[in-house]
Design an enzyme around this catalytic site. Sequence first.
Site, PDB file in Angstrom:
ATOM      1  N   ARG A 105      -7.355  -3.041   9.542  1.00 27.32           N
ATOM      2  CA  ARG A 105      -6.470  -4.077  10.288  1.00 27.32           C
ATOM      3  C   ARG A 105      -6.976  -4.585  11.490  1.00 27.32           C
ATOM      4  O   ARG A 105      -6.682  -5.707  11.901  1.00 27.32           O
ATOM      5  CB  ARG A 105      -5.024  -3.250  10.629  1.00 27.32           C
ATOM      6  CG  ARG A 105      -4.454  -3.002   9.386  1.00 27.32           C
ATOM      7  CD  ARG A 105      -2.677  -2.524   9.479  1.00 27.32           C
ATOM      8  NE  ARG A 105      -2.425  -1.783   8.357  1.00 27.32           N
ATOM      9  CZ  ARG A 105      -2.167  -2.189   7.263  1.00 27.32           C
ATOM     10  NH1 ARG A 105      -2.406  -3.444   6.821  1.00 27.32           N
ATOM     11  NH2 ARG A 105      -1.812  -1.340   6.189  1.00 27.32           N
ATOM     12  N   ASP A 109       2.237  -0.965  11.999  1.00 28.45           N
ATOM     13  CA  ASP A 109       0.668  -1.450  11.569  1.00 28.45           C
ATOM     14  C   ASP A 109       0.471  -3.001  12.075  1.00 28.45           C
ATOM     15  O   ASP A 109      -0.583  -3.359  11.885  1.00 28.45           O
ATOM     16  CB  ASP A 109       0.482  -1.245  10.014  1.00 28.45           C
ATOM     17  CG  ASP A 109       0.635  -0.008   9.630  1.00 28.45           C
ATOM     18  OD1 ASP A 109      -0.225   0.921  10.320  1.00 28.45           O
ATOM     19  OD2 ASP A 109       0.937   0.467   8.448  1.00 28.45           O
ATOM     20  N   LYS A 165      -4.200   6.128  14.516  1.00 31.08           N
ATOM     21  CA  LYS A 165      -4.590   5.179  13.538  1.00 31.08           C
ATOM     22  C   LYS A 165      -5.869   5.262  12.878  1.00 31.08           C
ATOM     23  O   LYS A 165      -6.726   6.153  13.537  1.00 31.08           O
ATOM     24  CB  LYS A 165      -3.900   3.777  13.525  1.00 31.08           C
ATOM     25  CG  LYS A 165      -2.376   3.556  13.859  1.00 31.08           C
ATOM     26  CD  LYS A 165      -1.391   4.342  12.505  1.00 31.08           C
ATOM     27  CE  LYS A 165      -0.203   4.214  13.189  1.00 31.08           C
ATOM     28  NZ  LYS A 165       0.854   4.997  11.997  1.00 31.08           N
ATOM     29  N   GLN A 172       4.581   8.955   7.188  1.00 32.94           N
ATOM     30  CA  GLN A 172       3.715  10.070   6.587  1.00 32.94           C
ATOM     31  C   GLN A 172       4.293  11.618   6.456  1.00 32.94           C
ATOM     32  O   GLN A 172       4.240  12.159   5.453  1.00 32.94           O
ATOM     33  CB  GLN A 172       2.316   9.717   6.876  1.00 32.94           C
ATOM     34  CG  GLN A 172       1.972   8.508   6.573  1.00 32.94           C
ATOM     35  CD  GLN A 172       0.443   8.318   7.148  1.00 32.94           C
ATOM     36  OE1 GLN A 172      -0.145   9.030   7.822  1.00 32.94           O
ATOM     37  NE2 GLN A 172      -0.385   7.047   6.799  1.00 32.94           N
ATOM     38  N   ARG A 191      -6.174   2.254  17.764  1.00 27.86           N
ATOM     39  CA  ARG A 191      -5.891   0.924  17.729  1.00 27.86           C
ATOM     40  C   ARG A 191      -5.716   0.093  19.025  1.00 27.86           C
ATOM     41  O   ARG A 191      -5.857  -0.993  19.169  1.00 27.86           O
ATOM     42  CB  ARG A 191      -4.764   0.691  16.808  1.00 27.86           C
ATOM     43  CG  ARG A 191      -5.155   0.288  15.464  1.00 27.86           C
ATOM     44  CD  ARG A 191      -4.081  -0.254  14.219  1.00 27.86           C
ATOM     45  NE  ARG A 191      -4.523   0.116  13.175  1.00 27.86           N
ATOM     46  CZ  ARG A 191      -4.222   0.218  12.026  1.00 27.86           C
ATOM     47  NH1 ARG A 191      -2.837   0.380  12.106  1.00 27.86           N
ATOM     48  NH2 ARG A 191      -4.996   0.312  10.815  1.00 27.86           N
ATOM     49  N   LYS A 205       0.694  -1.088  -0.143  1.00 23.64           N
ATOM     50  CA  LYS A 205       0.062   0.039  -0.026  1.00 23.64           C
ATOM     51  C   LYS A 205       0.992   1.257   0.093  1.00 23.64           C
ATOM     52  O   LYS A 205       0.659   2.254  -0.835  1.00 23.64           O
ATOM     53  CB  LYS A 205      -0.742  -0.011   1.203  1.00 23.64           C
ATOM     54  CG  LYS A 205      -1.778   1.060   1.110  1.00 23.64           C
ATOM     55  CD  LYS A 205      -2.952   0.803   2.023  1.00 23.64           C
ATOM     56  CE  LYS A 205      -2.838   0.630   3.679  1.00 23.64           C
ATOM     57  NZ  LYS A 205      -2.719   2.075   4.280  1.00 23.64           N
TER      58      LYS A 205
HETATM   59  C1  S3P Z   1       2.629   4.901   6.169  1.00 23.62           C
HETATM   60  C2  S3P Z   1       3.238   5.009   7.239  1.00 23.62           C
HETATM   61  C3  S3P Z   1       2.465   4.863   8.543  1.00 23.62           C
HETATM   62  C4  S3P Z   1       1.617   3.515   8.558  1.00 23.62           C
HETATM   63  C5  S3P Z   1       0.562   3.775   7.377  1.00 23.62           C
HETATM   64  C6  S3P Z   1       1.084   4.063   6.191  1.00 23.62           C
HETATM   65  C7  S3P Z   1       3.105   5.392   5.084  1.00 23.62           C
HETATM   66  O1  S3P Z   1       1.897   5.909   9.283  1.00 23.62           O
HETATM   67  O2  S3P Z   1       0.924   3.501   9.839  1.00 23.62           O
HETATM   68  O3  S3P Z   1      -0.219   2.716   7.532  1.00 23.62           O
HETATM   69  O4  S3P Z   1       2.783   4.879   3.832  1.00 23.62           O
HETATM   70  O5  S3P Z   1       4.066   6.277   5.104  1.00 23.62           O
HETATM   71  P1  S3P Z   1       2.616   6.999  10.065  1.00 23.62           P
HETATM   72  O6  S3P Z   1       3.472   7.867   9.139  1.00 23.62           O
HETATM   73  O7  S3P Z   1       1.584   7.890  10.709  1.00 23.62           O
HETATM   74  O8  S3P Z   1       3.331   6.417  11.157  1.00 23.62           O
END
Ligand code: S3P
Length: 448
Positions: A402, A327, A354, A175, A358, A28
């Site tokens: 999840r 995750d 999340k 992110q 979670r 993803k």
């Molecule tokens: C992700 C970063 C994670 C993860 C999310 C996908 C990404 O989040 O939990 O499912 O693709 O950069 P965070 O950056 O908030 O930790």
Amino acid sequence: MAASAAPSRLIAHPVRRLSGRVRAPGDKSVSHRALMLGAMALGETTITGLLTGEDVLRTAAAVRALGAQVVEQDDVWRVRGFGVGGGQEPADMLDLGNSGTSARLLAGILASHRFTSFMTGDGSLRRRPMQRVMEPLRRMGARFEAREGGRMPLAIVGTDEMVPIDYMLPVASAQVKSCILLAGLNAAGETTVIEPEATRDHTERMLRHFGAEVRVAPVEGGRGKRITVVGWPELKARDIAVPGDPSSAAFAVVAACVKPGSDLLVENVGVNPLRAGLYMTLKEMGADITFENEREVGGEPVADLHVRGAVLKGVDVPPDRAPTMIDEYPILAVAAACAEGTTRMLGLAELRTKESDRLSSVAAGLAANGVRHEMGADFLIVDGDGRAPSGGGLVKTHLDHRIAMSFLMLGVVSREPVAVDDGSPIDTSFPGFAALMNGLGARIESGS
Ligand code: S3P
């Protein structure tokens, strides 16, 4: 784009073992980035193995709204991009559904364009914190209007004169890091993110693949890394093969791990060390997992995971491992419920931000299924006795894919069936989940 499906109860029945061979669905995180960077490159990017979950389709729709051409034929996606800073003003509000990754990463792209855009999402996404991306993007020159507490919907007043910044991440979040690096593409100069704890590095890897200059250096006399992107690169279209998602593979892997007699091969799983914390933890618990046929796919390390069932033992999972398996705690809690002894999971505060809170969702699901546990502000302790948990509960999924998948796997490995009140969020990341698991010997059905 189809609206999210109506709530649908699913029920998983206990089975003796899982066996067979499957391919994990596309990653993803990598899929979102492939579409976004393809949109910001010049020329035609070809993507194979793209995840076609709802979250990624939201990103595809958003980059189309910005002017990229995105077409799919025979599972090959072609993206004709608009170039860095070359997007057009979206004609309507961007609805990102359940997808935090779409919202946070696109915020960086939208903020670095000279137009005003609007974003919203479903009930889960509208509760999630956006302050963490608005704050650095404001420093770079963008303006925002948001609901109370920095929640979506958001109005983003962008600028094409972004100011490059040096920014220390206050939370370990790939992110937020990615949002700033993407905004930095349209800034005159060097934008640096300082990351005290390493988080997934798909953005850095893919930016380089598209021709951007990204430098990574240790923080002198401190902890972590400085990640610098040089602004105004000419991103060139590339071919991308998306590896399988280790977070999605985790569900079948854990169920097979804890059921002696199981024998499972999951092919083409991304094993980037910044994503592989669950697999390290399972091995420490005594799981029989081997990484076979290790290779590189699209600049990411990949392996086939061969899993045989075993009796696991409880372990301590240190807080500094959290970013590499953030995750995977819901499914690790399922493994811990089947293991002999106590599993202590620490440093979990981010789990509360999340798709659902979670930590609370997992604790409530464990409670509903007779699993002894203790939850704190940022930890979860699970006690198992090495036997299948009782199961028999109904779990609320709170629009969290999840939670739905993890507790269905609990039903597969428990003594009594486990139901989830709403399986519809599963399509955000793992379309075909129930059919794939049933092909391995699980029995997941629509429940009434
Ligand atoms: C992700 C970063 C994670 C993860 C999310 C996908 C990404 O989040 O939990 O499912 O693709 O950069 P965070 O950056 O908030 O930790």
